[in-house]
Design a protein around this motif. Structure first.
Motif, PDB file in Angstrom:
ATOM      1  N   PHE A 128       0.837  -1.192   0.000  1.00  0.00           N
ATOM      2  CA  PHE A 128       0.000   0.000   0.000  1.00  0.00           C
ATOM      3  C   PHE A 128       0.876   1.246   0.000  1.00  0.00           C
ATOM      4  CE2 PHE A 128      -2.467  -3.402   1.789  1.00  0.00           C
ATOM      5  CZ  PHE A 128      -3.757  -3.201   1.316  1.00  0.00           C
ATOM      6  N   ALA A 129       0.248   2.362  -0.339  1.00  0.00           N
ATOM      7  CA  ALA A 129       0.974   3.632  -0.350  1.00  0.00           C
ATOM      8  C   ALA A 129       1.454   4.000   1.045  1.00  0.00           C
ATOM      9  CB  ALA A 129       0.090   4.734  -0.920  1.00  0.00           C
ATOM     10  N   THR A 130       0.634   3.702   2.060  1.00  0.00           N
ATOM     11  CA  THR A 130       1.017   3.962   3.444  1.00  0.00           C
ATOM     12  C   THR A 130       0.680   2.758   4.309  1.00  0.00           C
ATOM     13  OG1 THR A 130      -1.123   4.892   4.134  1.00  0.00           O
ATOM     14  CG2 THR A 130       0.480   6.415   3.135  1.00  0.00           C
ATOM     15  N   ASN A 131       1.402   2.614   5.418  1.00  0.00           N
ATOM     16  CA  ASN A 131       1.117   1.534   6.351  1.00  0.00           C
ATOM     17  C   ASN A 131      -0.256   1.683   6.977  1.00  0.00           C
ATOM     18  OD1 ASN A 131       3.467   0.108   5.966  1.00  0.00           O
ATOM     19  ND2 ASN A 131       4.548   1.054   7.680  1.00  0.00           N
ATOM     20  N   ASP A 132      -0.679   2.921   7.258  1.00  0.00           N
ATOM     21  CA  ASP A 132      -2.001   3.136   7.845  1.00  0.00           C
ATOM     22  C   ASP A 132      -3.103   2.612   6.919  1.00  0.00           C
ATOM     23  OD1 ASP A 132      -1.080   4.277  10.174  1.00  0.00           O
ATOM     24  OD2 ASP A 132      -1.199   6.334   9.424  1.00  0.00           O
ATOM     25  N   GLU A 133      -2.963   2.910   5.640  1.00  0.00           N
ATOM     26  CA  GLU A 133      -3.936   2.408   4.669  1.00  0.00           C
ATOM     27  C   GLU A 133      -3.913   0.879   4.639  1.00  0.00           C
ATOM     28  OE1 GLU A 133      -4.754   2.423  -0.183  1.00  0.00           O
ATOM     29  OE2 GLU A 133      -3.122   3.631   0.674  1.00  0.00           O
ATOM     30  N   GLY A 134      -2.704   0.310   4.686  1.00  0.00           N
ATOM     31  CA  GLY A 134      -2.579  -1.141   4.603  1.00  0.00           C
ATOM     32  C   GLY A 134      -3.188  -1.866   5.783  1.00  0.00           C
ATOM     33  N   ILE A 135      -2.919  -1.384   6.997  1.00  0.00           N
ATOM     34  CA  ILE A 135      -3.431  -2.104   8.170  1.00  0.00           C
ATOM     35  C   ILE A 135      -4.939  -1.916   8.306  1.00  0.00           C
ATOM     36  CG2 ILE A 135      -3.070  -0.270   9.879  1.00  0.00           C
ATOM     37  CD1 ILE A 135      -2.219  -4.018  10.332  1.00  0.00           C
ATOM     38  N   THR A 136      -5.455  -0.740   7.918  1.00  0.00           N
ATOM     39  CA  THR A 136      -6.902  -0.531   7.935  1.00  0.00           C
ATOM     40  C   THR A 136      -7.591  -1.471   6.953  1.00  0.00           C
ATOM     41  OG1 THR A 136      -6.659   1.779   8.605  1.00  0.00           O
ATOM     42  CG2 THR A 136      -8.735   1.159   7.547  1.00  0.00           C
ATOM     43  N   HIS A 137      -7.016  -1.582   5.760  1.00  0.00           N
ATOM     44  CA  HIS A 137      -7.549  -2.507   4.766  1.00  0.00           C
ATOM     45  C   HIS A 137      -7.519  -3.945   5.286  1.00  0.00           C
ATOM     46  CE1 HIS A 137      -8.166  -4.375   0.774  1.00  0.00           C
ATOM     47  NE2 HIS A 137      -7.258  -5.240   1.193  1.00  0.00           N
ATOM     48  N   THR A 138      -6.407  -4.337   5.905  1.00  0.00           N
ATOM     49  CA  THR A 138      -6.252  -5.713   6.378  1.00  0.00           C
ATOM     50  C   THR A 138      -7.269  -6.048   7.459  1.00  0.00           C
ATOM     51  OG1 THR A 138      -3.900  -5.648   5.850  1.00  0.00           O
ATOM     52  CG2 THR A 138      -4.624  -7.359   7.386  1.00  0.00           C
ATOM     53  N   LEU A 139      -7.471  -5.147   8.412  1.00  0.00           N
ATOM     54  CA  LEU A 139      -8.445  -5.393   9.474  1.00  0.00           C
ATOM     55  C   LEU A 139      -9.849  -5.513   8.892  1.00  0.00           C
ATOM     56  CD1 LEU A 139      -9.034  -5.726  12.469  1.00  0.00           C
ATOM     57  CD2 LEU A 139      -9.181  -3.233  12.652  1.00  0.00           C
ATOM     58  N   THR A 140     -10.192  -4.630   7.972  1.00  0.00           N
ATOM     59  CA  THR A 140     -11.508  -4.714   7.323  1.00  0.00           C
ATOM     60  C   THR A 140     -11.640  -6.015   6.548  1.00  0.00           C
ATOM     61  OG1 THR A 140     -11.613  -2.303   7.127  1.00  0.00           O
ATOM     62  CG2 THR A 140     -13.054  -3.576   5.681  1.00  0.00           C
ATOM     63  N   PHE A 141     -10.580  -6.417   5.864  1.00  0.00           N
ATOM     64  CA  PHE A 141     -10.568  -7.639   5.065  1.00  0.00           C
ATOM     65  C   PHE A 141     -10.825  -8.859   5.956  1.00  0.00           C
ATOM     66  CE2 PHE A 141      -8.595 -10.826   2.281  1.00  0.00           C
ATOM     67  CZ  PHE A 141      -9.052 -10.424   1.030  1.00  0.00           C
ATOM     68  N   VAL A 142     -10.146  -8.905   7.108  1.00  0.00           N
ATOM     69  CA  VAL A 142     -10.319 -10.026   8.038  1.00  0.00           C
ATOM     70  C   VAL A 142     -11.738 -10.035   8.603  1.00  0.00           C
ATOM     71  CG1 VAL A 142      -9.630 -10.882  10.315  1.00  0.00           C
ATOM     72  CG2 VAL A 142      -7.889 -10.300   8.610  1.00  0.00           C
ATOM     73  N   ASN A 143     -12.235  -8.887   9.008  1.00  0.00           N
ATOM     74  CA  ASN A 143     -13.603  -8.817   9.539  1.00  0.00           C
ATOM     75  C   ASN A 143     -14.629  -9.247   8.499  1.00  0.00           C
ATOM     76  OD1 ASN A 143     -13.735  -7.977  12.343  1.00  0.00           O
ATOM     77  ND2 ASN A 143     -12.758  -6.074  11.713  1.00  0.00           N
ATOM     78  N   ASN A 144     -14.418  -8.864   7.252  1.00  0.00           N
ATOM     79  CA  ASN A 144     -15.345  -9.271   6.198  1.00  0.00           C
ATOM     80  C   ASN A 144     -15.318 -10.780   5.979  1.00  0.00           C
ATOM     81  OD1 ASN A 144     -16.206  -6.657   5.747  1.00  0.00           O
ATOM     82  ND2 ASN A 144     -14.846  -6.300   4.001  1.00  0.00           N
ATOM     83  N   ALA A 145     -14.127 -11.369   6.062  1.00  0.00           N
ATOM     84  CA  ALA A 145     -14.015 -12.820   5.894  1.00  0.00           C
ATOM     85  C   ALA A 145     -14.774 -13.546   7.002  1.00  0.00           C
ATOM     86  CB  ALA A 145     -12.548 -13.237   5.896  1.00  0.00           C
ATOM     87  N   ILE A 146     -14.609 -13.069   8.241  1.00  0.00           N
ATOM     88  CA  ILE A 146     -15.334 -13.679   9.362  1.00  0.00           C
ATOM     89  C   ILE A 146     -16.835 -13.527   9.163  1.00  0.00           C
ATOM     90  CG2 ILE A 146     -15.746 -13.532  11.853  1.00  0.00           C
ATOM     91  CD1 ILE A 146     -12.799 -12.630  12.128  1.00  0.00           C
ATOM     92  N   ALA A 147     -17.270 -12.352   8.708  1.00  0.00           N
ATOM     93  CA  ALA A 147     -18.698 -12.114   8.492  1.00  0.00           C
ATOM     94  C   ALA A 147     -19.257 -13.045   7.414  1.00  0.00           C
ATOM     95  CB  ALA A 147     -18.923 -10.660   8.106  1.00  0.00           C
ATOM     96  N   GLN A 148     -18.482 -13.289   6.371  1.00  0.00           N
ATOM     97  CA  GLN A 148     -18.942 -14.204   5.318  1.00  0.00           C
ATOM     98  C   GLN A 148     -19.142 -15.617   5.869  1.00  0.00           C
ATOM     99  OE1 GLN A 148     -16.504 -13.992   1.678  1.00  0.00           O
ATOM    100  NE2 GLN A 148     -15.891 -11.940   2.339  1.00  0.00           N
ATOM    101  N   LEU A 149     -18.194 -16.075   6.664  1.00  0.00           N
ATOM    102  CA  LEU A 149     -18.324 -17.410   7.258  1.00  0.00           C
ATOM    103  C   LEU A 149     -19.467 -17.453   8.260  1.00  0.00           C
ATOM    104  CD1 LEU A 149     -14.510 -18.055   7.762  1.00  0.00           C
ATOM    105  CD2 LEU A 149     -15.988 -19.315   6.191  1.00  0.00           C
ATOM    106  N   ALA A 150     -19.677 -16.350   8.996  1.00  0.00           N
ATOM    107  CA  ALA A 150     -20.719 -16.303  10.025  1.00  0.00           C
ATOM    108  C   ALA A 150     -22.125 -16.350   9.435  1.00  0.00           C
ATOM    109  CB  ALA A 150     -20.551 -15.052  10.875  1.00  0.00           C
TER     110      ALA A 150
END
Length: 466
Positions: free
Chosen positions: A190-212
């Motif tokens: 990512f262009a910045t680490n802040d953007e990357g970690i925010t994206h990653t946390l959202t990505f993980v939460n979305n994956a859990i929501a899909q399984l849930a």
């Protein structure tokens, strides 16, 4: 900060050797192998062809109520902790040892594998042998070998500790496959680490929501954790030659990386808190902390996900005055100078993002793997832990090329010298390792002094890469 202060902070995690429990498990495994010729053949091939020990692959042992060991379990520290499908499951919370079930019937040993179908195909076990559990269920088992009064099973788990098959959902299975694919393909740069970690946390939460959508929230989180680390191992392995060599050996027996002991993430100070947040979202809790004193310049948080069966070592540059605080959950200021870990993340990126894991540590026969690696041309560094109950050593580091922009940024901020910048441009810097670990006496902890030693020995400023 003194070592005594650090010890006091971690009294609840003062892991002790458990020789009685370990001896009991080894006696049971030896008895089982003596009665099950095909399993004994597997054990020999594990040692000779993968440098691993059969006992380290054991997921559970089932013994009948009349077995003499049944009366000894609680004396060695095992405690009754029933789970679905196993009302008489005993586990040892203070040791790295398999579960023991006390049930009437044949003596059974289940061994951990990444994928049951791979194990059955490797050993030419025909379709007439059923697999308990549908593809991408959270539990799959199959009887591989039988003898007089014994059975060996291959066991595939995805964030599940029970023995009853969870209610099967084709929708969950398809979703799990999609989640695994998305984790393997997730964006990491990512262009910045802040953007990357925010994206990653959202990505993980979305994956859990899909399984849930197809199971309960806890099961979804545990399943997502398992799939996430399958993908992390894949990413790390593609960038480490020794890892690919060893994985091929273990795949030749159909067992995969199921002997993993812990996964190590290197974290920048800025992203450390949010990396912990991602891991806690996946069901990890913070276990013991490590701090080796001001001269070492680093700290670490050990995290565990007991249902999915993962341990994380999260490393970060740390100053003496910071270890007394809850450094896992507070923002750590940007550094004015870089330690070993901070320099690694500055050169390669954080493990949670661009760089991937610093190393995967699996359980091996330490001396056998060292000899086999060296014979194959993969150099092994000197041990940084050399106890009879714990041996640890890295393979020589895999050298990665460095983005010029990262080098320029470090040079402009006076965090590296011109000479170091030139060397990093021309030679790259050490990126990742495979770690060779052997545990005995069920020992569950780590060696803080030894880890400090290897942190120093992997500093990019001093490790020769040419």
């Amino acid at each position: 900060m003194s070592q005594q202060t650090n010890d006091a902070m971690n009294q609840q995690w003062n892991w002790q050797r458990q020789p009685q429990a370990d001896a009991l498990i080894r006696e049971l495994v030896d008895e089982f192998l003596s009665r099950t010729p095909e399993a004994a053949s597997l054990a020999r091939r594990m040692l000779n062809e993968t440098s691993t020990r059969f006992v380290d692959w054991v997921d559970f042992i089932r013994i009948p109520t009349t077995h003499k060991a049944a009366a000894k379990l609680t004396d060695t520290g095992y405690e009754l902790q029933p789970v679905s499908g196993a009302p008489t499951r005993y586990i040892h919370e203070g040791a790295v040892l398999p579960a023991v079930l006390i049930e009437d019937g044949p003596m059974r040993v289940g061994i951990k594998v990444d994928w049951v179908a791979d194990f059955l195909a490797t050993w030419n076990i025909t379709p007439e042998t059923p697999i308990y559990g549908e593809p991408f269920s959270q539990l799959r088992m199959a009887t591989a070998f039988k003898s007089d009064g014994t059975e060996m099973l291959s066991v595939e788990r995805h964030g599940y500790r029970g023995f009853d098959q969870p209610k099967y959902s084709p929708q969950l299975a398809v979703t799990a496959q999609r989640v695994l694919e998305s984790f393997r393909r997730r964006r990491r740069d990512f262009a910045t680490n802040d953007e990357g970690i925010t994206h990653t946390l959202t990505f993980v939460n979305n994956a859990i929501a899909q399984l849930a959508e197809h199971t309960d929230q806890d099961a979804a989180r545990n399943y997502a954790c398992d799939l996430f680390f399958h993908a992390e191992r894949d990413f790390w392995q593609r960038r480490n030659t020794a890892a690919r060599w060893q994985k091929a050996r273990q795949d030749s027996l159909g067992i995969g990386w199921a002997n993993h002991d812990h996964h190590t993430f290197r974290c920048s100070r800025k992203l450390f808190k949010r990396t912990i947040e991602v891991l806690e979202t996946l069901g990890f809790y913070c276990r013991e902390r490590f701090y080796a004193g001001g001269e070492a310049g680093w700290g670490a948080q050990v995290l565990e996900q007991p249902v999915a069966g993962f341990v994380i070592f999260a490393d970060v540059d740390m100053a003496p005055e910071e270890v007394t605080h809850d450094f896992d959950h507070r923002t750590i200021e940007s550094p004015t100078e870089l330690g070993t870990v901070g320099l690694w993340t500055a050169l390669h990126g954080d493990s949670i993002l661009k760089a991937g894991m610093h190393h995967l540590e699996c359980q091996f026969d330490h001396e056998r793997l060292t000899a086999d690696l060296e014979a194959s041309g993969h150099k092994v560094m000197d041990k940084f832990t050399n106890f009879e109950f714990l041996y640890q050593a890295f393979t020589a580091g895999e050298v990665w090329q460095i983005d010029s922009a990262r080098i320029d940024d470090l040079l402009n901020r006076s965090l590296i010298t011109k000479e170091q910048a030139q060397r990093f441009r021309e030679q790259g810097a050490v990126g990742s390792h495979l770690e060779n670990l052997e545990r005995n006496d069920g020992y569950k902890g780590f060696n803080q002094t030894g880890v400090s030693d290897i942190i120093r020995r992997t500093d990019a400023r001093t490790v020769a890469t040419a």
